[in-house]
Enzyme design. Structure first.
Site, PDB file in Angstrom:
ATOM      1  N   ASP A  67      13.078  33.854  84.799  1.00  0.00           N
ATOM      2  CA  ASP A  67      14.090  34.310  85.765  1.00  0.00           C
ATOM      3  C   ASP A  67      15.271  33.354  85.745  1.00  0.00           C
ATOM      4  O   ASP A  67      15.157  32.211  85.284  1.00  0.00           O
ATOM      5  CB  ASP A  67      13.500  34.437  87.172  1.00  0.00           C
ATOM      6  CG  ASP A  67      13.035  33.098  87.764  1.00  0.00           C
ATOM      7  OD1 ASP A  67      12.557  32.236  86.997  1.00  0.00           O
ATOM      8  OD2 ASP A  67      13.172  32.915  88.989  1.00  0.00           O
ATOM      9  N   GLU A  78      10.665  31.250  89.603  1.00  0.00           N
ATOM     10  CA  GLU A  78      10.928  29.824  89.776  1.00  0.00           C
ATOM     11  C   GLU A  78      12.180  29.596  90.596  1.00  0.00           C
ATOM     12  O   GLU A  78      12.224  28.744  91.480  1.00  0.00           O
ATOM     13  CB  GLU A  78      11.057  29.125  88.414  1.00  0.00           C
ATOM     14  CG  GLU A  78      10.890  27.611  88.476  1.00  0.00           C
ATOM     15  CD  GLU A  78      12.144  26.853  88.863  1.00  0.00           C
ATOM     16  OE1 GLU A  78      12.031  25.702  89.296  1.00  0.00           O
ATOM     17  OE2 GLU A  78      13.256  27.415  88.771  1.00  0.00           O
TER      18      GLU A  78
HETATM   19  N1  BES Z   1      15.162  23.569  85.941  1.00  0.00           N
HETATM   20  C1  BES Z   1      15.379  23.368  87.322  1.00  0.00           C
HETATM   21  C2  BES Z   1      14.810  22.059  87.832  1.00  0.00           C
HETATM   22  C3  BES Z   1      15.460  20.822  87.298  1.00  0.00           C
HETATM   23  C4  BES Z   1      16.829  20.667  87.327  1.00  0.00           C
HETATM   24  C5  BES Z   1      14.681  19.802  86.813  1.00  0.00           C
HETATM   25  C6  BES Z   1      17.413  19.517  86.833  1.00  0.00           C
HETATM   26  C7  BES Z   1      15.242  18.654  86.334  1.00  0.00           C
HETATM   27  C8  BES Z   1      16.626  18.522  86.331  1.00  0.00           C
HETATM   28  C9  BES Z   1      14.744  24.518  88.106  1.00  0.00           C
HETATM   29  O1  BES Z   1      14.991  25.766  87.519  1.00  0.00           O
HETATM   30  C10 BES Z   1      15.355  24.562  89.475  1.00  0.00           C
HETATM   31  O2  BES Z   1      16.490  24.906  89.596  1.00  0.00           O
HETATM   32  N2  BES Z   1      14.555  24.250  90.502  1.00  0.00           N
HETATM   33  C11 BES Z   1      14.950  24.409  91.849  1.00  0.00           C
HETATM   34  C12 BES Z   1      13.675  24.495  92.632  1.00  0.00           C
HETATM   35  C13 BES Z   1      13.740  25.311  93.866  1.00  0.00           C
HETATM   36  C14 BES Z   1      14.284  26.690  93.707  1.00  0.00           C
HETATM   37  C15 BES Z   1      12.358  25.344  94.502  1.00  0.00           C
HETATM   38  C16 BES Z   1      15.782  23.227  92.301  1.00  0.00           C
HETATM   39  O3  BES Z   1      15.591  22.098  91.826  1.00  0.00           O
HETATM   40  O4  BES Z   1      16.655  23.441  93.129  1.00  0.00           O
HETATM   41 MN    MN Z   2      14.626  25.777  85.532  1.00  0.00          MN
HETATM   42 MN    MN Z   3      17.037  26.399  88.068  1.00  0.00          MN
END
Ligand code: BES
Ligand code: MN
Ligand code: MN
Length: 463
Positions: free
Chosen positions: A95, A160
């Protein structure tokens, strides 16, 4: 006829020869607007799950299944033909985030476009491009050698970007099916262009919506102003009491479980090639802000934060309108670090917000998604194996970093399955994940496929 001296030479040769084809295939994946947050795109998210399943079959993975959840399906597949070798559990997400504001995109978000060695599209870096790297690494092994050097189980989720609401239950309900030795994830960034890295820590998250109502309807600000509380004003005053001027969060008990940064980490991070001037310039920041006593890297990697993600109240159109808004709303989230517990912090936040709200407004606090922070040791043999693989793919030893972002399922894998995770990310911090003009560097994509192919080889040796 090429002469091959080893099975890995054959794999790398295949990856080099097929470089152009990969781009056409990745473009097809990036064309599917699988935006999990928007109800209007539900069919697209499902179509993307189908596409991933089909692609898994094409690359030679077995037992491909779309497993239903109360939300979007988990796409599962495996290759278990290496008895005695370790098993990787690969996790990624198909997604993507919404694309607004659309007018700021230089090319349409779902028509992947290549400019200056980068592929531009929503999901290019987060996370379709990085997931696709692994599918191509698997393909190269299977097509050239008929086998993989490890066993692998792949699971891709479709929720996610909206908080992985159903994933914890999925993991708990499939403990046997997901048995493995290590989790591999490519959903993070490397430190900088030309500076590959291994990430050994992520922040956690709790997310809230705060609503205030000051009257039953919007009121004339001349007739009522001064006699009725303005919810926009009250909200601003409440928010202003959440952090002090030094960036410290004022919620009582908030820091109780925060694990201090180790001296060795501080020293290691201080010697990283982080350029504050360039950081400010790249992101248009006039002057940096943050908790007193910590550097920028420390603030984003190892200190918690509270942020206002959105604010809404009153008249925001062109011109002027004299109105006393009836309601005000804020989206507020906190990034957490080891050993903070999202449930405990959520309770503390709610209690504090209740003390901040005056009787002149009606307060509604709604808790949204969350996730635990995570950290591992970089002495872990799987992390070391990944580090060797990155060196082979990128021609340079990775540095060890933590990240400010969150991947909630990483701590679930640790707690429910007892599995360590290897965060094998090749995005760049300035590739605009979640923003207009998201992109992925094509050299990193290509080297990432090679590094992933070596990762399976290196983990395979850890039997
Ligand atoms: N890929 C990201 C997480 C991420 C970003 C890890 C930068 C390391 C460095 C993931 O898709 C994301 O956006 N996660 C969200 C989590 C939330 C929706 C629970 C976030 O970090 O805001
Ligand atoms: Mn991600
Ligand atoms: Mn993300």
């Amino acid at each position: 006829m090429a002469y091959y001296c080893s099975h890995m030479d054959r794999v790398i040769d295949f990856i080099n020869v097929n470089r152009e084809r990969y781009l056409d295939e990745l473009k097809a994946l990036l064309a599917i607007p699988s935006i999990s947050a928007l109800p209007g795109h539900q069919a697209d998210v499902k179509r993307c799950a189908d596409w991933c399943g089909d692609e898994m079959r094409r690359v030679g993975l077995q037992n491909v299944q779309l497993i239903d959840t109360p939300g979007f399906p988990v796409v599962y597949s495996e290759w278990m033909g290496a008895p005695g070798a370790p098993t990787i559990l690969f996790y990624g997400h198909y997604d993507v985030q919404p694309v607004d504001p659309l007018n700021l995109w230089e090319s349409p978000p779902f028509e992947a476009t290549i400019r200056d060695g980068e592929i531009y599209a929503r999901g290019a870096a987060d996370d379709k491009g990085q997931v696709f790297m692994h599918l191509k690494a698997v393909e190269a092994h299977l097509k050239q050698n008929g086998r993989l050097p490890v066993n692998i189980k792949l699971m891709l989720e479709g929720e996610e970007e909206v908080g992985s609401e159903h994933l914890d239950d999925f993991v708990r309900g499939h403990k046997d099916d997901l048995k493995a030795d290590v989790v591999v994830i490519s959903d993070s960034t490397m430190f900088a262009r030309g500076v590959p890295s291994m990430c050994y820590g992520l922040r956690g998250l709790v997310y809230f919506q705060v609503d205030l109502r000051g009257s039953g309807t919007d009121l004339h600000s001349g007739s009522f102003g001064g006699a009725v509380a303005n919810p926009a004003f009250v909200l601003a005053q409440m928010i202003a009491q959440m952090k002090d001027r030094g960036g410290r969060i004022k919620i009582p008990g908030f820091y109780d479980d925060v694990r201090p940064i180790e001296e060795a980490e501080r020293q290691a991070w201080a010697s990283l090639p982080f350029n504050e001037k360039k950081y400010k310039k790249d992101f248009g920041i006039p002057k940096l802000f943050g908790e007193t006593g910590y550097t920028t890297l420390e603030r984003t990697w190892a200190r918690p934060t509270l942020e206002v993600n959105g604010l809404l109240s009153g008249f925001t159109g062109e011109g002027a309108k004299t109105v006393l808004p009836a309601v005000a709303m804020a989206k507020i989230s906190m990034r957490l670090v080891p050993n903070q517990d999202p449930n405990k912090i959520a309770d503390l936040f709610q209690a504090y917000v209740e003390t901040l709200a005056p009787k002149t407004v009606e307060l509604t606090v709604t808790r949204m998604h969350g996730g635990k922070p995570w950290m591992t040791s970089y002495e872990n043999p799987y992390v070391q194996a990944a580090s060797r693989a990155i060196e082979k793919g990128f021609g340079r030893q990775p540095i060890f970093t933590r990240e400010g972002g969150s991947i909630p399922v990483v701590s679930t894998f640790q707690e429910e399955l007892g599995l360590p995770s290897v965060l094998f990310g090749v995005g760049l911090p300035d590739e605009n994940a979640h923003a207009p003009n998201e992109r992925l560097d094509l050299a990193n994509f290509h080297n990432g496929i090679i590094a992933a192919a070596f990762l399976y080889e290196e983990i395979g040796k850890l039997r």
